[in-house]
Design a protein around this motif. Structure first.
Motif, PDB file in Angstrom:
ATOM      1  N   ARG A 152     130.364  47.807  16.856  1.00  0.00           N
ATOM      2  CA  ARG A 152     129.603  48.321  18.152  1.00  0.00           C
ATOM      3  C   ARG A 152     129.655  49.077  19.103  1.00  0.00           C
ATOM      4  N   PRO A 153     130.990  49.978  18.876  1.00  0.00           N
ATOM      5  CA  PRO A 153     131.744  50.621  20.417  1.00  0.00           C
ATOM      6  C   PRO A 153     129.889  51.159  21.179  1.00  0.00           C
ATOM      7  N   LYS A 154     129.873  51.439  22.849  1.00  0.00           N
ATOM      8  CA  LYS A 154     128.850  51.328  23.158  1.00  0.00           C
ATOM      9  C   LYS A 154     129.577  52.860  23.216  1.00  0.00           C
ATOM     10  N   THR A 155     127.739  53.784  23.063  1.00  0.00           N
ATOM     11  CA  THR A 155     127.870  55.048  23.332  1.00  0.00           C
ATOM     12  C   THR A 155     126.410  55.621  24.395  1.00  0.00           C
ATOM     13  N   GLN A 156     126.630  56.968  24.510  1.00  0.00           N
ATOM     14  CA  GLN A 156     125.921  57.741  25.303  1.00  0.00           C
ATOM     15  C   GLN A 156     124.656  58.093  24.471  1.00  0.00           C
ATOM     16  N   ASN A 157     123.739  58.313  24.545  1.00  0.00           N
ATOM     17  CA  ASN A 157     122.629  58.818  24.635  1.00  0.00           C
ATOM     18  C   ASN A 157     122.866  60.002  24.023  1.00  0.00           C
ATOM     19  N   SER A 158     122.925  60.922  24.422  1.00  0.00           N
ATOM     20  CA  SER A 158     122.843  62.346  24.936  1.00  0.00           C
ATOM     21  C   SER A 158     123.860  63.099  24.895  1.00  0.00           C
ATOM     22  N   THR A 159     125.303  61.995  24.918  1.00  0.00           N
ATOM     23  CA  THR A 159     126.310  62.463  23.887  1.00  0.00           C
ATOM     24  C   THR A 159     127.007  61.647  22.946  1.00  0.00           C
ATOM     25  N   LYS A 160     126.484  61.115  22.365  1.00  0.00           N
ATOM     26  CA  LYS A 160     126.805  59.732  21.262  1.00  0.00           C
ATOM     27  C   LYS A 160     128.703  59.799  21.209  1.00  0.00           C
ATOM     28  N   ILE A 161     129.504  60.103  22.503  1.00  0.00           N
ATOM     29  CA  ILE A 161     130.261  59.678  22.611  1.00  0.00           C
ATOM     30  C   ILE A 161     131.182  57.961  22.236  1.00  0.00           C
ATOM     31  N   ARG A 162     131.171  57.609  21.550  1.00  0.00           N
ATOM     32  CA  ARG A 162     131.900  56.174  21.358  1.00  0.00           C
ATOM     33  C   ARG A 162     132.995  55.872  23.171  1.00  0.00           C
ATOM     34  N   GLN A 163     132.676  55.057  22.813  1.00  0.00           N
ATOM     35  CA  GLN A 163     133.645  53.799  23.628  1.00  0.00           C
ATOM     36  C   GLN A 163     133.754  52.221  23.513  1.00  0.00           C
ATOM     37  N   TYR A 164     135.191  52.523  23.297  1.00  0.00           N
ATOM     38  CA  TYR A 164     135.727  51.200  22.535  1.00  0.00           C
ATOM     39  C   TYR A 164     136.153  50.490  24.517  1.00  0.00           C
ATOM     40  N   THR A 165     135.299  48.770  24.275  1.00  0.00           N
ATOM     41  CA  THR A 165     135.703  48.190  25.093  1.00  0.00           C
ATOM     42  C   THR A 165     137.331  47.396  24.879  1.00  0.00           C
ATOM     43  N   ASP A 166     137.707  46.250  25.475  1.00  0.00           N
ATOM     44  CA  ASP A 166     138.771  45.717  24.818  1.00  0.00           C
ATOM     45  C   ASP A 166     138.439  44.285  24.226  1.00  0.00           C
ATOM     46  N   LYS A 167     137.000  44.160  23.655  1.00  0.00           N
ATOM     47  CA  LYS A 167     136.501  42.872  23.102  1.00  0.00           C
ATOM     48  C   LYS A 167     136.098  43.843  21.631  1.00  0.00           C
ATOM     49  N   ASP A 168     135.761  45.543  21.382  1.00  0.00           N
ATOM     50  CA  ASP A 168     135.694  46.119  20.616  1.00  0.00           C
ATOM     51  C   ASP A 168     136.711  46.786  20.095  1.00  0.00           C
ATOM     52  N   ILE A 169     138.102  46.704  20.064  1.00  0.00           N
ATOM     53  CA  ILE A 169     139.732  47.017  20.346  1.00  0.00           C
ATOM     54  C   ILE A 169     140.097  45.432  19.645  1.00  0.00           C
ATOM     55  N   GLU A 170     139.685  44.617  19.976  1.00  0.00           N
ATOM     56  CA  GLU A 170     139.699  42.701  19.626  1.00  0.00           C
ATOM     57  C   GLU A 170     139.169  43.436  17.743  1.00  0.00           C
ATOM     58  N   GLN A 171     138.277  43.306  17.818  1.00  0.00           N
ATOM     59  CA  GLN A 171     137.528  43.304  16.896  1.00  0.00           C
ATOM     60  C   GLN A 171     138.531  44.536  15.623  1.00  0.00           C
ATOM     61  N   ILE A 172     138.702  45.263  16.018  1.00  0.00           N
ATOM     62  CA  ILE A 172     139.725  46.889  15.248  1.00  0.00           C
ATOM     63  C   ILE A 172     141.011  46.239  14.867  1.00  0.00           C
ATOM     64  N   LYS A 173     141.449  45.016  16.019  1.00  0.00           N
ATOM     65  CA  LYS A 173     142.774  44.787  15.689  1.00  0.00           C
ATOM     66  C   LYS A 173     142.630  42.908  14.046  1.00  0.00           C
ATOM     67  N   VAL A 174     141.536  42.993  14.515  1.00  0.00           N
ATOM     68  CA  VAL A 174     141.156  41.884  12.893  1.00  0.00           C
ATOM     69  C   VAL A 174     140.707  42.671  11.773  1.00  0.00           C
ATOM     70  N   ILE A 175     139.758  43.886  11.738  1.00  0.00           N
ATOM     71  CA  ILE A 175     139.630  43.926  10.751  1.00  0.00           C
ATOM     72  C   ILE A 175     141.512  45.181  10.065  1.00  0.00           C
ATOM     73  N   TYR A 176     141.238  45.558  11.478  1.00  0.00           N
ATOM     74  CA  TYR A 176     142.837  46.423  10.702  1.00  0.00           C
ATOM     75  C   TYR A 176     144.055  45.232  10.149  1.00  0.00           C
ATOM     76  N   ASN A 177     144.286  44.347  10.439  1.00  0.00           N
ATOM     77  CA  ASN A 177     145.181  43.435   9.586  1.00  0.00           C
ATOM     78  C   ASN A 177     144.826  42.926   8.702  1.00  0.00           C
ATOM     79  N   LEU A 178     143.090  42.544   8.296  1.00  0.00           N
ATOM     80  CA  LEU A 178     142.588  42.543   7.364  1.00  0.00           C
ATOM     81  C   LEU A 178     142.951  43.565   5.525  1.00  0.00           C
ATOM     82  N   VAL A 179     142.049  44.337   6.475  1.00  0.00           N
ATOM     83  CA  VAL A 179     142.379  46.110   5.604  1.00  0.00           C
ATOM     84  C   VAL A 179     143.657  46.660   5.610  1.00  0.00           C
ATOM     85  N   LYS A 180     144.726  46.777   6.688  1.00  0.00           N
ATOM     86  CA  LYS A 180     145.537  47.787   6.470  1.00  0.00           C
ATOM     87  C   LYS A 180     146.984  47.093   6.056  1.00  0.00           C
ATOM     88  N   VAL A 181     147.297  45.609   7.024  1.00  0.00           N
ATOM     89  CA  VAL A 181     148.059  45.031   6.999  1.00  0.00           C
ATOM     90  C   VAL A 181     147.980  43.960   5.142  1.00  0.00           C
TER      91      VAL A 181
END
Length: 116
Positions: free
Chosen positions: A40-69
């Motif tokens: 769940r990346p942070k989003t600004q209410n007015s613009t809905k722009i996603r902002q990923y933190t290092d923690k989000d990127i670590e989560q994506i790395k795990v998901i990427y490993n499971l799904v793509k690798v």
């Protein structure tokens, strides 16, 4: 007070930056957000722009490993994440390390081939 010279110190990353880092489409990241409640990346209410933190990127790395690798289906990856989160994290770290070692070995081989 000392000046922080670390230029890689960034709090938030755009969806474009994160997608490029993993070599996937931005739409894939948006899809994963709907499929994996842990992501769940942070989003600004007015613009809905996603902002990923290092923690989000670590989560994506795990998901990427499971799904793509490793080739898990989305439902299986979600089940594995829920059942054994710690084991999945360790596996992702090992895969990252092995990939970097492989890349270094390829570079060394290329350099050695150039000497012959």
């Amino acid at each position: 007070m000392s000046l922080n010279t670390n230029k890689n110190l960034k709090l938030y990353y755009s969806i474009k930056e994160v997608a490029a880092q993993f070599g996937i489409n931005e739409s894939t990241l948006r899809f994963w957000e709907g499929e994996f409640p842990q992501l769940r990346p942070k989003t600004q209410n007015s613009t809905k722009i996603r902002q990923y933190t290092d923690k989000d990127i670590e989560q994506i790395k795990v998901i990427y490993n499971l799904v793509k690798v490793r080739g898990f289906k989305i439902a299986a990856a979600r089940k594995v994440l829920n059942a054994n989160r710690e084991g999945v994290d360790k596996t992702a770290d090992v895969m990252t390390t092995l990939t970097s070692v492989r890349d270094e070995l390829k570079l060394l081989k290329k350099q050695l081939d150039g000497l012959v």
